[in-house]
Design a protein around this motif. Structure first.
Motif, PDB file in Angstrom:
ATOM      1  N   ILE A 192     147.648  -3.539  20.795  1.00 40.72           N
ATOM      2  CA  ILE A 192     148.830  -4.106  21.462  1.00 40.72           C
ATOM      3  C   ILE A 192     150.120  -3.496  20.919  1.00 40.72           C
ATOM      4  O   ILE A 192     151.180  -3.631  21.538  1.00 40.72           O
ATOM      5  N   HIS A 193     150.031  -2.787  19.791  1.00 41.47           N
ATOM      6  CA  HIS A 193     151.222  -2.181  19.198  1.00 41.47           C
ATOM      7  C   HIS A 193     151.396  -0.714  19.578  1.00 41.47           C
ATOM      8  O   HIS A 193     152.456  -0.139  19.287  1.00 41.47           O
ATOM      9  N   GLY A 253     149.310  -9.736  28.543  1.00 36.75           N
ATOM     10  CA  GLY A 253     150.420 -10.566  28.987  1.00 36.75           C
ATOM     11  C   GLY A 253     151.744 -10.268  28.309  1.00 36.75           C
ATOM     12  O   GLY A 253     152.709 -11.035  28.455  1.00 36.75           O
ATOM     13  N   LEU A 254     151.816  -9.154  27.571  1.00 39.03           N
ATOM     14  CA  LEU A 254     153.053  -8.775  26.898  1.00 39.03           C
ATOM     15  C   LEU A 254     153.909  -7.911  27.821  1.00 39.03           C
ATOM     16  O   LEU A 254     153.393  -7.231  28.709  1.00 39.03           O
ATOM     17  N   PRO A 255     155.226  -7.882  27.608  1.00 42.55           N
ATOM     18  CA  PRO A 255     156.091  -7.074  28.471  1.00 42.55           C
ATOM     19  C   PRO A 255     155.973  -5.581  28.197  1.00 42.55           C
ATOM     20  O   PRO A 255     156.335  -4.757  29.038  1.00 42.55           O
ATOM     21  N   ASP A 256     155.500  -5.216  27.030  1.00 40.83           N
ATOM     22  CA  ASP A 256     155.334  -3.820  26.620  1.00 40.83           C
ATOM     23  C   ASP A 256     154.654  -3.852  25.257  1.00 40.83           C
ATOM     24  O   ASP A 256     154.321  -4.927  24.754  1.00 40.83           O
ATOM     25  N   ILE A 257     154.432  -2.679  24.652  1.00 43.60           N
ATOM     26  CA  ILE A 257     153.942  -2.701  23.281  1.00 43.60           C
ATOM     27  C   ILE A 257     155.007  -3.362  22.409  1.00 43.60           C
ATOM     28  O   ILE A 257     156.209  -3.266  22.689  1.00 43.60           O
ATOM     29  N   ILE A 258     154.579  -4.058  21.378  1.00 43.04           N
ATOM     30  CA  ILE A 258     155.498  -4.778  20.505  1.00 43.04           C
ATOM     31  C   ILE A 258     155.292  -4.313  19.066  1.00 43.04           C
ATOM     32  O   ILE A 258     154.241  -3.782  18.718  1.00 43.04           O
ATOM     33  N   LEU A 259     156.319  -4.509  18.260  1.00 42.84           N
ATOM     34  CA  LEU A 259     156.237  -4.120  16.861  1.00 42.84           C
ATOM     35  C   LEU A 259     155.361  -5.097  16.090  1.00 42.84           C
ATOM     36  O   LEU A 259     155.378  -6.307  16.338  1.00 42.84           O
ATOM     37  N   HIS A 260     154.617  -4.597  15.142  1.00 41.36           N
ATOM     38  CA  HIS A 260     153.829  -5.446  14.250  1.00 41.36           C
ATOM     39  C   HIS A 260     154.757  -6.450  13.557  1.00 41.36           C
ATOM     40  O   HIS A 260     155.825  -6.086  13.059  1.00 41.36           O
ATOM     41  N   GLY A 261     154.316  -7.684  13.491  1.00 38.59           N
ATOM     42  CA  GLY A 261     155.114  -8.681  12.787  1.00 38.59           C
ATOM     43  C   GLY A 261     155.328  -8.315  11.332  1.00 38.59           C
ATOM     44  O   GLY A 261     156.405  -8.533  10.763  1.00 38.59           O
ATOM     45  N   THR A 262     154.303  -7.722  10.698  1.00 40.54           N
ATOM     46  CA  THR A 262     154.455  -7.366   9.290  1.00 40.54           C
ATOM     47  C   THR A 262     155.459  -6.233   9.100  1.00 40.54           C
ATOM     48  O   THR A 262     156.054  -6.115   8.023  1.00 40.54           O
ATOM     49  N   ALA A 263     155.668  -5.411  10.132  1.00 37.49           N
ATOM     50  CA  ALA A 263     156.708  -4.381  10.039  1.00 37.49           C
ATOM     51  C   ALA A 263     158.087  -5.025  10.059  1.00 37.49           C
ATOM     52  O   ALA A 263     158.978  -4.638   9.291  1.00 37.49           O
ATOM     53  N   THR A 264     158.279  -6.023  10.926  1.00 38.10           N
ATOM     54  CA  THR A 264     159.546  -6.754  10.949  1.00 38.10           C
ATOM     55  C   THR A 264     159.802  -7.397   9.592  1.00 38.10           C
ATOM     56  O   THR A 264     160.903  -7.297   9.024  1.00 38.10           O
ATOM     57  N   LEU A 265     158.784  -8.049   9.046  1.00 35.51           N
ATOM     58  CA  LEU A 265     158.914  -8.679   7.738  1.00 35.51           C
ATOM     59  C   LEU A 265     159.221  -7.637   6.668  1.00 35.51           C
ATOM     60  O   LEU A 265     160.112  -7.834   5.827  1.00 35.51           O
ATOM     61  N   GLY A 298     156.927 -16.510   5.708  1.00 33.35           N
ATOM     62  CA  GLY A 298     157.667 -17.152   6.782  1.00 33.35           C
ATOM     63  C   GLY A 298     156.824 -17.178   8.040  1.00 33.35           C
ATOM     64  O   GLY A 298     155.600 -17.017   8.001  1.00 33.35           O
ATOM     65  N   ARG A 299     157.508 -17.365   9.177  1.00 35.13           N
ATOM     66  CA  ARG A 299     156.808 -17.512  10.460  1.00 35.13           C
ATOM     67  C   ARG A 299     157.258 -16.432  11.433  1.00 35.13           C
ATOM     68  O   ARG A 299     158.456 -16.127  11.535  1.00 35.13           O
ATOM     69  N   PHE A 300     156.292 -15.891  12.165  1.00 39.04           N
ATOM     70  CA  PHE A 300     156.572 -14.911  13.214  1.00 39.04           C
ATOM     71  C   PHE A 300     156.854 -15.680  14.504  1.00 39.04           C
ATOM     72  O   PHE A 300     155.966 -16.361  15.022  1.00 39.04           O
ATOM     73  N   SER A 301     158.075 -15.559  15.003  1.00 39.02           N
ATOM     74  CA  SER A 301     158.536 -16.491  16.038  1.00 39.02           C
ATOM     75  C   SER A 301     158.833 -15.857  17.392  1.00 39.02           C
ATOM     76  O   SER A 301     158.874 -16.568  18.396  1.00 39.02           O
ATOM     77  N   ALA A 302     159.093 -14.552  17.443  1.00 39.03           N
ATOM     78  CA  ALA A 302     159.413 -13.911  18.721  1.00 39.03           C
ATOM     79  C   ALA A 302     159.022 -12.439  18.659  1.00 39.03           C
ATOM     80  O   ALA A 302     158.951 -11.845  17.579  1.00 39.03           O
ATOM     81  N   MET A 303     158.776 -11.852  19.824  1.00 36.52           N
ATOM     82  CA  MET A 303     158.377 -10.451  19.906  1.00 36.52           C
ATOM     83  C   MET A 303     159.557  -9.526  19.609  1.00 36.52           C
ATOM     84  O   MET A 303     160.701  -9.849  19.901  1.00 36.52           O
ATOM     85  N   VAL A 304     159.243  -8.358  19.047  1.00 34.61           N
ATOM     86  CA  VAL A 304     160.240  -7.317  18.810  1.00 34.61           C
ATOM     87  C   VAL A 304     159.851  -6.103  19.634  1.00 34.61           C
ATOM     88  O   VAL A 304     158.752  -5.561  19.479  1.00 34.61           O
ATOM     89  N   LEU A 305     160.751  -5.709  20.525  1.00 37.68           N
ATOM     90  CA  LEU A 305     160.524  -4.548  21.382  1.00 37.68           C
ATOM     91  C   LEU A 305     161.270  -3.344  20.815  1.00 37.68           C
ATOM     92  O   LEU A 305     162.163  -3.473  19.976  1.00 37.68           O
TER      93      LEU A 305
END
Length: 290
Positions: free
Chosen positions: A198-199, A209-221, A245-252
């Motif tokens: 999915i990434h 059901g995603l709008p596009d590929i999304i960034l890994h949550g651990t990369a955001t963290l 912490g908590r992963f709360s929204a997608m990062v495009l």
């Protein structure tokens, strides 16, 4: 197919990694973090970024999906799974040359409104059997039910609480921009050695059901932790003892995230990360340090 609570208490086989300088350097460089501690092989054995343990944990997370009670999920159901929360405890820094062994244990499974919520405990030990790091990871399989009585086989440690620091913090720290370039998910996948389609595979992301590929949550963290270490801990990753912490929204991608430091009390930085649209991508963030 439902997840079965009989999986609680079961553990994967161990997986051992030889952590070399190349992997440590690649992980940091993939985040755009050029802290000399991660990269300067002439000074000393490079130390790993504080979020690097996710690289060691990924293979046993995959293995946990085949434990009795979990193996019934279809590929489509697995693609709808999300990493919901993370609590990583660091008992010592990871350095190039370490031989580390990791195991995943399912410690909880319950049904919640979005789906099946499963908690893993991920333990990594060194060649002497000493605990190096431990992660409590919550994942949610969206739209999946459970069978059996909900089970919490082990309590997770209480999370750090901010205790009213937010108001004073607003005047102390300016928001920090974090650029997210196009293609970062591909770079992070290869540098971390974490492969989840999915990434990187748009067809798979859209089918999930995603709008596009999304960034890994651990990369955001990890990108947020980079700014906290370099900006608030004198660039010394060895001071970090716990984060999550908590992963709360997608990062495009491409986009620009905003890191907001909400407080600093009792050896803990509290923070959140927002998307360009103002959504909180990472909430209830904390980083404990000495």
């Amino acid at each position: 197919m439902p997840l079965d609570t009989r999986v609680v208490g079961r553990a994967t086989e161990t997986i051992t990694h030889e952590v070399d300088a190349r992997w440590i350097m690649a992980y940091a460089a993939g985040l755009g973090d050029f802290n000399a501690g991660y990269l300067d092989t002439a000074a000393a054995a490079p130390v790993a970024h504080p979020v690097f343990p996710v690289c060691l944990e990924w293979p046993v997370i995959l293995a946990s999906r085949q434990l009795p009670g979990c193996e019934t999920l279809s590929q489509a159901e697995r693609a709808r799974g999300v990493h919901a929360a993370h609590d990583l405890h660091l008992y010592r820094p990871i350095r190039a040359g370490d031989r580390l062994t990791t195991r995943a244990t399912v410690i909880g499974l319950e049904g919640i409104k979005p789906g099946a919520a499963q908690t893993l405990r991920l333990d990594t030990v060194d060649a002497e059997g000493q605990l190096v790091c431990r992660t409590y990871q919550l994942s949610i399989s969206r739209g999946v039910e459970i069978t059996g009585v909900p089970v919490v086989g082990e309590d997770t440690p209480p999370l750090p609480a901010m205790a009213g620091q937010q108001a004073s913090a607003k005047s102390r720290w300016e928001p920090i921009s974090i650029p997210v370039p196009e293609g970062l998910a591909h770079d992070y996948t290869e540098c971390a050695r974490i492969w989840n389609p999915i990434h990187t595979d748009r067809a798979v992301a859209l089918a999930a059901g995603l709008p596009d590929i999304i960034l890994h949550g651990t990369a955001t963290l990890a990108m947020a932790v980079t700014r906290l270490v370099n900006g608030s801990l004198d660039g010394d990753p060895n001071r970090v003892t716990r984060l999550g912490g908590r992963f709360s929204a997608m990062v495009l991608m491409p986009s620009v995230l905003t890191l907001e430091i909400l407080g600093d009390a009792a050896g803990t930085l509290f923070f959140e990360v927002r998307t360009e649209a103002g959504e909180v991508a990472f909430s209830q963030g904390f980083l404990c340090y000495v």
